[in-house]
Design an enzyme around this catalytic site. Structure first.
Site, PDB file in Angstrom:
ATOM      1  N   GLU A 229       0.846  -1.191   0.082  1.00 57.33           N
ATOM      2  CA  GLU A 229       0.298   0.368  -0.117  1.00 57.33           C
ATOM      3  C   GLU A 229       0.461   1.139   0.120  1.00 57.33           C
ATOM      4  O   GLU A 229       0.262   2.531  -0.765  1.00 57.33           O
ATOM      5  CB  GLU A 229      -1.394   0.469   1.087  1.00 57.33           C
ATOM      6  N   GLU A 232       2.251   1.916  -3.747  1.00 61.57           N
ATOM      7  CA  GLU A 232       1.212   2.142  -4.306  1.00 61.57           C
ATOM      8  C   GLU A 232       0.899   2.939  -4.511  1.00 61.57           C
ATOM      9  O   GLU A 232       0.709   4.380  -4.747  1.00 61.57           O
ATOM     10  CB  GLU A 232      -0.051   1.017  -4.072  1.00 61.57           C
ATOM     11  N   GLU A 233       0.582   3.732  -3.101  1.00 64.08           N
ATOM     12  CA  GLU A 233       0.480   5.639  -2.979  1.00 64.08           C
ATOM     13  C   GLU A 233       1.842   6.225  -2.866  1.00 64.08           C
ATOM     14  O   GLU A 233       1.290   8.183  -3.395  1.00 64.08           O
ATOM     15  CB  GLU A 233      -0.574   5.599  -1.511  1.00 64.08           C
TER      16      GLU A 233
END
Length: 352
Positions: A229, A232-233
């Site tokens: 996560e 990805e962010e």
């Protein structure tokens, strides 16, 4: 499909009564319409002299390779019939699982197969029956529901139906009750924490800087989800360190409960590369400034999390470290534990 043997008591009770010729013709005509071969001798009609025992030469069977309900075959000398059933595998709890493939099937044929299968499963004292229907066989949902099945859960490509057979309390497990999420606490050597602002959700346009968060995918470990996560962010590469805390809430996502794990990660890179689908902005912020935000101070849960992160920053707090292991069935897994007094355990694990 499976084949089972049923005694002649399951044949129509036409055998036990004499039928008039008009009625006999009606039965023969109806049987032909359904694809069932009925021996004239069953109905009290003259039998073929070449037939030594026409009753024993009749068999009812059902095949998914055609839409007919029954075909003629040879009955064993024991006088029992052979009937086709749905393919089913026994589960570990006294039930059966039917995994239907995506080959088209007529609903009437499915109903006949299901009724015959249910009869046998009851005789064998099976408990729960599970039927997995791919989306291509959605036409079979209604026939199954008419036979007492109900929804258990659904995914994008299939629906799972269930039925409890015994006259006792239904003990089949309910659908998954929780969703799992993560929040990532990542701090650089300047005592700055990685924070983001979201485009959607409750924090949209709120000016709140928050930890990167996300949901754990099916089959994904908590530690792996946290690393993914963040990447990805923000584009930041990280290494998982500990679970600092977790909270449980209810009715948060389609009435499901939610488990949220606050994870500490160690940054491997520091140049932020925002993705624009979910994140409006990302930055490194002094950890004290993050904890002092009005929204954080006004919401006790966020304030607790911030205090725990500060305690970890000041070396006064120990979280839960992942230890790679396996389940009793041999599946890879992680055990999360406080390693403060468990150095011997970690040492023995490294030696293995």
């Amino acid at each position: 499909m499976q084949r089972f043997r049923a005694t002649s008591k399951f044949l129509p009770h036409l055998l036990a009564r004499k039928i008039s010729p008009p009625s006999s013709r009606l039965v023969l005509t109806e049987g032909a319409r359904l694809g069932i071969t009925v021996s004239p001798s069953w109905l009290g009609l003259p039998k073929d002299p070449k037939d030594k025992n026409p009753f024993l030469n009749q068999v009812m069977s059902v095949s998914t390779s055609s839409l007919s309900v029954a075909t003629q075959g040879i009955m064993p000398e024991s006088g029992v019939e052979q009937i086709e059933l749905l393919n089913a595998d026994d589960d570990l709890h006294g039930g059966v699982v039917v995994d239907m493939k995506d080959k088209p099937m007529d609903s009437e044929l499915f109903t006949s197969l299901l009724k015959a299968s249910l009869s046998q499963w009851k005789q064998k004292e099976k408990k729960g029956v599970w039927i997995k229907l791919p989306i291509e066989l959605s036409n079979l949902v209604h026939p199954a529901v008419k036979e007492g099945f109900c929804y258990h859960h659904a995914e994008s490509d299939y629906i799972m139906l269930k039925r409890w057979l015994p006259e006792t309390v239904d003990t089949l497990p309910a659908n998954a009750s929780h969703r799992v999420g993560i929040g990532a606490f990542i701090m650089n050597n300047k005592r700055e924490v990685l924070v983001v602002q979201e485009i959607h959700g409750r924090f949209k346009d709120a000016g709140v800087w928050k930890l990167p968060t996300g949901a754990v995918n099916e089959g994904e470990d908590i530690c792996a989800a946290a690393v993914r996560e963040v990447k990805e962010e923000t584009g930041i590469e990280t290494e998982f360190v500990e679970i600092l805390a977790f909270r449980q809430s209810h009715k948060s996502f389609f009435q499901k409960s939610d488990l949220f794990f606050v994870c500490m990660l160690k940054p491997q890179t520091f140049d932020i590369q925002e993705q624009n689908q979910e994140i409006a902005a990302a930055q490194w912020m002094p950890v004290e400034d993050y904890a002092a935000q009005p929204f954080v101070k006004q919401n006790k849960l966020f304030d607790y999390v911030a205090e725990i992160c500060l305690a970890k920053t000041d070396k006064h707090y120990t979280g839960f470290t992942p230890l790679a292991t396996t389940t009793s069935s041999g599946k890879p897994s992680y055990l999360y534990f406080n390693h403060w007094d468990m150095s011997d355990l970690l040492a023995s694990d490294k030696q293995q």
